[in-house]
Design an enzyme around this catalytic site. Sequence first.
Site, PDB file in Angstrom:
ATOM      1  N   GLY A  33       0.815  -1.221   0.000  1.00  0.00           N
ATOM      2  CA  GLY A  33       0.000   0.000   0.000  1.00  0.00           C
ATOM      3  C   GLY A  33       0.841   1.258   0.000  1.00  0.00           C
ATOM      4  O   GLY A  33       0.557   2.215   0.723  1.00  0.00           O
ATOM      5  N   SER A  69       1.595   3.139  -2.797  1.00  0.00           N
ATOM      6  CA  SER A  69       1.368   4.036  -3.938  1.00  0.00           C
ATOM      7  C   SER A  69       1.030   5.445  -3.465  1.00  0.00           C
ATOM      8  O   SER A  69       1.241   6.414  -4.185  1.00  0.00           O
ATOM      9  CB  SER A  69       0.235   3.491  -4.815  1.00  0.00           C
ATOM     10  OG  SER A  69      -0.920   3.296  -4.033  1.00  0.00           O
ATOM     11  N   TYR A 112     -14.051  -2.639  10.297  1.00  0.00           N
ATOM     12  CA  TYR A 112     -12.686  -2.103  10.265  1.00  0.00           C
ATOM     13  C   TYR A 112     -12.022  -2.344  11.624  1.00  0.00           C
ATOM     14  O   TYR A 112     -10.895  -2.849  11.700  1.00  0.00           O
ATOM     15  CB  TYR A 112     -12.734  -0.611   9.931  1.00  0.00           C
ATOM     16  CG  TYR A 112     -11.390   0.077   9.848  1.00  0.00           C
ATOM     17  CD1 TYR A 112     -10.584  -0.048   8.716  1.00  0.00           C
ATOM     18  CD2 TYR A 112     -10.927   0.876  10.895  1.00  0.00           C
ATOM     19  CE1 TYR A 112      -9.360   0.590   8.635  1.00  0.00           C
ATOM     20  CE2 TYR A 112      -9.705   1.518  10.821  1.00  0.00           C
ATOM     21  CZ  TYR A 112      -8.920   1.375   9.687  1.00  0.00           C
ATOM     22  OH  TYR A 112      -7.700   2.015   9.619  1.00  0.00           O
ATOM     23  N   LYS A 142      -8.664  -4.660  12.431  1.00  0.00           N
ATOM     24  CA  LYS A 142      -7.434  -4.093  12.993  1.00  0.00           C
ATOM     25  C   LYS A 142      -7.084  -4.772  14.322  1.00  0.00           C
ATOM     26  O   LYS A 142      -5.899  -4.959  14.629  1.00  0.00           O
ATOM     27  CB  LYS A 142      -7.587  -2.581  13.156  1.00  0.00           C
ATOM     28  CG  LYS A 142      -7.695  -1.839  11.816  1.00  0.00           C
ATOM     29  CD  LYS A 142      -6.439  -2.034  10.964  1.00  0.00           C
ATOM     30  CE  LYS A 142      -6.438  -1.208   9.703  1.00  0.00           C
ATOM     31  NZ  LYS A 142      -5.207  -1.336   8.920  1.00  0.00           N
ATOM     32  N   ILE A 177      -4.803  10.422  10.559  1.00  0.00           N
ATOM     33  CA  ILE A 177      -3.743  10.839   9.641  1.00  0.00           C
ATOM     34  C   ILE A 177      -4.404  11.332   8.347  1.00  0.00           C
ATOM     35  O   ILE A 177      -5.332  10.689   7.835  1.00  0.00           O
ATOM     36  CB  ILE A 177      -2.794   9.653   9.321  1.00  0.00           C
ATOM     37  CG1 ILE A 177      -2.345   8.927  10.613  1.00  0.00           C
ATOM     38  CG2 ILE A 177      -1.592  10.129   8.507  1.00  0.00           C
ATOM     39  CD1 ILE A 177      -1.594   9.760  11.621  1.00  0.00           C
TER      40      ILE A 177
HETATM   41  P1  NAP Z   1      -5.038   5.203   1.593  1.00  0.00           P
HETATM   42  O1  NAP Z   1      -4.572   6.612   1.433  1.00  0.00           O
HETATM   43  O2  NAP Z   1      -6.445   4.860   1.254  1.00  0.00           O
HETATM   44  O3  NAP Z   1      -4.034   4.249   0.781  1.00  0.00           O
HETATM   45  C1  NAP Z   1      -4.274   2.880   0.794  1.00  0.00           C
HETATM   46  C2  NAP Z   1      -3.104   2.154   0.173  1.00  0.00           C
HETATM   47  O4  NAP Z   1      -3.354   0.740   0.297  1.00  0.00           O
HETATM   48  C3  NAP Z   1      -2.956   2.437  -1.316  1.00  0.00           C
HETATM   49  O5  NAP Z   1      -1.592   2.354  -1.649  1.00  0.00           O
HETATM   50  C4  NAP Z   1      -3.727   1.282  -1.947  1.00  0.00           C
HETATM   51  O6  NAP Z   1      -3.278   0.956  -3.262  1.00  0.00           O
HETATM   52  C5  NAP Z   1      -3.344   0.164  -0.996  1.00  0.00           C
HETATM   53  N1  NAP Z   1      -4.276  -0.966  -1.035  1.00  0.00           N
HETATM   54  C6  NAP Z   1      -5.576  -0.999  -0.691  1.00  0.00           C
HETATM   55  N2  NAP Z   1      -6.077  -2.230  -0.865  1.00  0.00           N
HETATM   56  C7  NAP Z   1      -5.062  -2.990  -1.330  1.00  0.00           C
HETATM   57  C8  NAP Z   1      -4.939  -4.333  -1.719  1.00  0.00           C
HETATM   58  N3  NAP Z   1      -5.988  -5.178  -1.658  1.00  0.00           N
HETATM   59  N4  NAP Z   1      -3.751  -4.790  -2.165  1.00  0.00           N
HETATM   60  C9  NAP Z   1      -2.673  -3.946  -2.242  1.00  0.00           C
HETATM   61  N5  NAP Z   1      -2.726  -2.654  -1.888  1.00  0.00           N
HETATM   62  C10 NAP Z   1      -3.917  -2.194  -1.446  1.00  0.00           C
HETATM   63  O7  NAP Z   1      -4.853   4.726   3.099  1.00  0.00           O
HETATM   64  P2  NAP Z   1      -3.896   5.271   4.272  1.00  0.00           P
HETATM   65  O8  NAP Z   1      -4.663   6.226   5.085  1.00  0.00           O
HETATM   66  O9  NAP Z   1      -2.566   5.605   3.743  1.00  0.00           O
HETATM   67  O10 NAP Z   1      -3.819   3.931   5.159  1.00  0.00           O
HETATM   68  C11 NAP Z   1      -2.680   3.082   5.168  1.00  0.00           C
HETATM   69  C12 NAP Z   1      -2.851   2.110   6.323  1.00  0.00           C
HETATM   70  O11 NAP Z   1      -2.934   2.854   7.545  1.00  0.00           O
HETATM   71  C13 NAP Z   1      -4.130   1.282   6.256  1.00  0.00           C
HETATM   72  O12 NAP Z   1      -3.875  -0.015   6.730  1.00  0.00           O
HETATM   73  C14 NAP Z   1      -5.066   2.016   7.187  1.00  0.00           C
HETATM   74  O13 NAP Z   1      -6.069   1.187   7.709  1.00  0.00           O
HETATM   75  C15 NAP Z   1      -4.094   2.470   8.252  1.00  0.00           C
HETATM   76  N6  NAP Z   1      -4.568   3.605   9.065  1.00  0.00           N
HETATM   77  C16 NAP Z   1      -4.841   4.802   8.488  1.00  0.00           C
HETATM   78  C17 NAP Z   1      -5.272   5.855   9.306  1.00  0.00           C
HETATM   79  C18 NAP Z   1      -5.549   7.224   8.767  1.00  0.00           C
HETATM   80  O14 NAP Z   1      -5.999   8.080   9.566  1.00  0.00           O
HETATM   81  N7  NAP Z   1      -5.310   7.508   7.488  1.00  0.00           N
HETATM   82  C19 NAP Z   1      -5.462   5.648  10.682  1.00  0.00           C
HETATM   83  C20 NAP Z   1      -5.197   4.392  11.211  1.00  0.00           C
HETATM   84  C21 NAP Z   1      -4.734   3.369  10.396  1.00  0.00           C
HETATM   85  P3  NAP Z   1      -3.953   1.627  -4.594  1.00  0.00           P
HETATM   86  O15 NAP Z   1      -3.421   3.025  -4.688  1.00  0.00           O
HETATM   87  O16 NAP Z   1      -3.494   0.730  -5.713  1.00  0.00           O
HETATM   88  O17 NAP Z   1      -5.439   1.588  -4.371  1.00  0.00           O
END
Ligand code: NAP
Length: 256
Positions: A10, A12, A160, A164, A193
């Site tokens: 993830g 990208s 979700y 987690k 975030i």
């Molecule tokens: P995001 O901006 O939505 O990015 C998600 C990333 O995961 C993208 O690179 C996406 O790839 C990839 N992805 C999704 N499904 C996938 C799959 N089946 N196989 C391979 N890659 C996949 O999310 P983010 O906020 O950066 O979150 C990253 C992690 O942090 C997640 O596990 C999320 O639950 C966790 N998190 C986030 C927050 C927050 O506040 N943002 C808080 C707590 C935890 P594509 O670009 O190809 O779709």
Amino acid sequence: MSNQVALVTGASRGIGFGIAMALAREGFAVALNGQRDSEQLRNSVALVEELGVPAVAIPFDVADLSLHDSAILRVEESLGPLTTLVNNAGVSVLNRGDPLDVTEESWNRCLEVNAKSQFFLTRQFSRRLLTQSRDEKFYYSVINVTSANAVAAAENRVEYCASKAAASMVSKCFAVRLAREGISVFDVQPGLISTDMTASVIDEYAQRSAAGLTLIPRVGQADEIGAIVANLATGKLPYTTGQTISADGGLLVPRF
Ligand code: NAP
């Protein structure tokens, strides 16, 4: 090859990209995964390469377990033996709402992408590592990005939270198994975030953070999670494994 080598799922965009950049600044060669071969993934790889380290795009759906072995082999053919796995790819719920309306589709998607994939990719990474000779100057680790929702219940995204919590326990169980193999395992739990995942709610959370929801009165940024992961991946927490890092600005500090 003289670099440590990391696979960041993830990567990208969002937190994963922040992690890839932070690892590159520490000299890691980095394999960036996304769900598919997108322009965004290729651009992210180019930005990592600009930091002067080798990088490669390894697109695959982490929920498709049949692709894990070939993905790891592709990383190693391009960059050398893996030292570090960052399980970061994740999805939110299909619809925020009443737990009484959660669909099986959304439940399965969260559990498969957020929890099952972390278990099986870690299993594959570990099996592979155990067949290889190690470089003593390298630090070997698995770093799982879970969430503050592994601990804190959210009524409008139950599936979700469940995924987690499962991923968090997977981290602990692997820490128990892998410590004697010289592999440390950490669970990084971000709070709020600013990324695509939170775009629809981030303004509300920014206001609530400023008003006291978090001790540090703002939401976090992807590069801050990157810095935490880079510190873990370079062994800056020696003699430590199985720990949870709350990367949440103090969101979950108990207080009254
Ligand atoms: P995001 O901006 O939505 O990015 C998600 C990333 O995961 C993208 O690179 C996406 O790839 C990839 N992805 C999704 N499904 C996938 C799959 N089946 N196989 C391979 N890659 C996949 O999310 P983010 O906020 O950066 O979150 C990253 C992690 O942090 C997640 O596990 C999320 O639950 C966790 N998190 C986030 C927050 C927050 O506040 N943002 C808080 C707590 C935890 P594509 O670009 O190809 O779709």
